[in-house]
Write an enzyme that holds these catalytic residues in place. Structure first.
Site, PDB file in Angstrom:
ATOM      1  N   LYS A 189       9.613   3.664   9.230  1.00 24.55           N
ATOM      2  CA  LYS A 189      10.423   3.315  10.393  1.00 24.55           C
ATOM      3  C   LYS A 189      11.252   2.050  10.260  1.00 24.55           C
ATOM      4  CE  LYS A 189       8.222   5.936  13.894  1.00 24.55           C
ATOM      5  NZ  LYS A 189       7.217   6.001  14.956  1.00 24.55           N
ATOM      6  N   GLY A 344       1.555  -7.057   7.073  1.00 19.69           N
ATOM      7  CA  GLY A 344       2.367  -7.678   8.117  1.00 19.69           C
ATOM      8  C   GLY A 344       2.740  -9.111   7.771  1.00 19.69           C
TER       9      GLY A 344
HETATM   10  P1  ADP Z   1       4.136  -0.220   4.061  1.00 23.75           P
HETATM   11  O1  ADP Z   1       2.760  -0.077   4.659  1.00 23.75           O
HETATM   12  O2  ADP Z   1       4.082  -0.315   2.561  1.00 23.75           O
HETATM   13  O3  ADP Z   1       4.932  -1.327   4.690  1.00 23.75           O
HETATM   14  P2  ADP Z   1       5.185   1.822   5.809  1.00 23.75           P
HETATM   15  O4  ADP Z   1       3.954   1.773   6.633  1.00 23.75           O
HETATM   16  O5  ADP Z   1       6.432   1.283   6.424  1.00 23.75           O
HETATM   17  O6  ADP Z   1       4.941   1.155   4.375  1.00 23.75           O
HETATM   18  O7  ADP Z   1       5.547   3.326   5.460  1.00 23.75           O
HETATM   19  C1  ADP Z   1       4.680   4.181   4.776  1.00 23.75           C
HETATM   20  C2  ADP Z   1       4.784   5.593   5.283  1.00 23.75           C
HETATM   21  O8  ADP Z   1       6.133   6.061   5.251  1.00 23.75           O
HETATM   22  C3  ADP Z   1       3.990   6.558   4.441  1.00 23.75           C
HETATM   23  O9  ADP Z   1       2.919   7.055   5.213  1.00 23.75           O
HETATM   24  C4  ADP Z   1       4.984   7.643   4.061  1.00 23.75           C
HETATM   25  O10 ADP Z   1       4.444   8.957   4.127  1.00 23.75           O
HETATM   26  C5  ADP Z   1       6.072   7.473   5.095  1.00 23.75           C
HETATM   27  N1  ADP Z   1       7.351   8.041   4.671  1.00 23.75           N
HETATM   28  C6  ADP Z   1       8.063   7.730   3.580  1.00 23.75           C
HETATM   29  N2  ADP Z   1       9.156   8.533   3.478  1.00 23.75           N
HETATM   30  C7  ADP Z   1       9.132   9.367   4.528  1.00 23.75           C
HETATM   31  C8  ADP Z   1       9.983  10.438   4.972  1.00 23.75           C
HETATM   32  N3  ADP Z   1      11.079  10.786   4.297  1.00 23.75           N
HETATM   33  N4  ADP Z   1       9.644  11.082   6.106  1.00 23.75           N
HETATM   34  C9  ADP Z   1       8.528  10.733   6.782  1.00 23.75           C
HETATM   35  N5  ADP Z   1       7.683   9.738   6.422  1.00 23.75           N
HETATM   36  C10 ADP Z   1       7.980   9.055   5.307  1.00 23.75           C
END
Ligand code: ADP
Ligand code: MG
Length: 372
Positions: A189, A344
């Site tokens: 997001k 975070g």
């Molecule tokens: P981080 O924890 O490393 O900051 P995030 O929590 O922002 O990463 O995002 C991780 C999630 O984003 C994963 O669960 C992954 O499945 C999801 N994600 C990545 N690409 C897509 C996509 N194209 N559509 C839906 N979800 C996605």
């Protein structure tokens, strides 16, 4: 960070009662710790203090309990700590001082006032020690009693070795980084990373955007993303960036891997384009997977980007809960120069260059609380 963090190395520890705020927020299944990495990461600081201090007390949060919920007890950590230190550790359910040489206090989130940074709770914690050591980088973005209030009320407060190490590595990206500086941001997001994107855009030479959050940017430049993950309320943010002065800095995926009418990963051409940008970088910062990496058939984009970063000569750092999980899955952590323990906290530090607990520690020095 331009201010200097007060260091454990600069103060007298001999004979002191030392209280360390740790990040022992580990996974626990059926009363057993299933991943001990965070406890292991705390050892250098503990070993530095052991043998000097009269007493070492530990406190940490675990999970997000609402009040006292036994499944969030820190008790299971005792076994791991004792095994690693080879010394008995006493467990205390209350925040009362003890004569035991090593004490682990119960989950700080069991005590009312922790998350509101209640002054009387912070004073109670501060009363447990002569020296407070902040070593929980992963919680340093929270202004809680055990991360900020206790610093303000303890006789002395310093950064632990883990926190110091995090900050010195992250500062290689934050303070005069070697250029070109390339950031790779992915994940699900935009809304959760809007501020970090805005902040990075001014500092980087290139900003690669992948993962689910790229979809809204793709929609902003007129692509049909069909039924893919999309954030309507982030569309204006994305349009403003794509039509703004910095648009040339943005690199978006140019081909995608679909499942029915949903984008699940970036395609081969995007991987090659991103690899090209990364290979020219002198500094790389990475947060967020490029696709739904939890499913192996959609992990390729994330793995390819990780490999490009690992094989580049650039100084590289990565952080984020899911990013770390992806690195573990791909088994390529080795080529990355520094992997942050914070999720975070990592993002907030990248955005602002400081964190509430860091500010509290530096204020402590500025206001002249005794350091030796
Ligand atoms: P981080 O924890 O490393 O900051 P995030 O929590 O922002 O990463 O995002 C991780 C999630 O984003 C994963 O669960 C992954 O499945 C999801 N994600 C990545 N690409 C897509 C996509 N194209 N559509 C839906 N979800 C996605
Ligand atoms: Mg995540």
């Amino acid at each position: 960070m331009t201010l200097v963090l007060p260091s454990m190395r600069d103060i007298e520890l001999e004979g002191m009662r030392v209280l360390i705020r740790e990040d022992f927020n580990v996974p626990v299944v059926a009363g057993k710790v299933t991943n001990t990495a965070r406890i292991k990461a705390a050892l250098p600081t503990i070993k530095f203090i052991l043998g000097k201090a009269r007493q070492i007390c530990f406190m940490s949060h675990l999970g997000r309990p609402s009040g006292i919920e036994p499944e969030f007890s820190l008790y299971p950590v005792i076994n791991v700590l004792q095994e690693m230190l080879e010394i008995p550790v006493h467990f205390s359910k209350t925040l009362t001082s003890s004569i035991e040489p090593l004490v682990l206090y119960e989950n700080v989130r069991f005590f009312p006032g922790e998350s509101t940074n209640d002054l009387s709770l912070a004073k109670k914690m501060a009363d447990l020690c002569d020296v407070f050591v902040m070593d929980a980088f992963g919680s340093a973005h929270r202004a809680h009693a055990s991360t900020v209030g206790v610093i303000e009320n303890a006789p002395q407060a310093v950064a632990g070795l883990l926190l110091e190490n995090e900050i010195s590595n992250l500062d290689r990206v934050m303070v005069n980084p070697a250029h070109p500086l390339v950031a790779v941001i992915g994940g699900s997001k935009i809304s959760s990373k809007m501020q970090v994107i805005s902040s990075l855009l001014h500092r980087v030479d290139k900003l690669i955007i992948g993962g689910g959050m790229a979809n809204t940017f793709l929609a902003a430049i007129g692509h049909d993303i069909k039924n893919s993950l999309f954030e309507q309320d982030m569309l204006d943010f994305a349009i403003n960036i794509m039509q703004g002065d910095m648009a040339a800095k943005i690199a978006l995926p140019t081909d995608m891997v679909w499942q029915d009418d949903k984008i699940m990963d970036i395609g081969d051409k995007s991987c090659a384009n991103f690899a090209d940008i990364i290979s020219n970088a002198k500094t790389v910062l990475w947060n967020g997977p490029m696709g739904v990496f939890e499913e192996p058939r959609f992990a390729n984009g994330t793995v390819q980007v990780a490999k490009s970063i690992a094989s580049s000569d650039a100084y590289s750092i990565a952080g984020g809960g899911d990013t770390l999980a992806a690195l573990e899955t791909a088994r390529i952590s080795d080529g990355i120069d520094y992997i942050s323990t914070g999720g975070g906290a990592f993002l907030e530090y990248i955005e602002k260059g400081t964190l509430p607990a860091i500010q509290a520690l530096t204020r402590k020095v500025v206001h002249g609380i005794k350091t030796h």
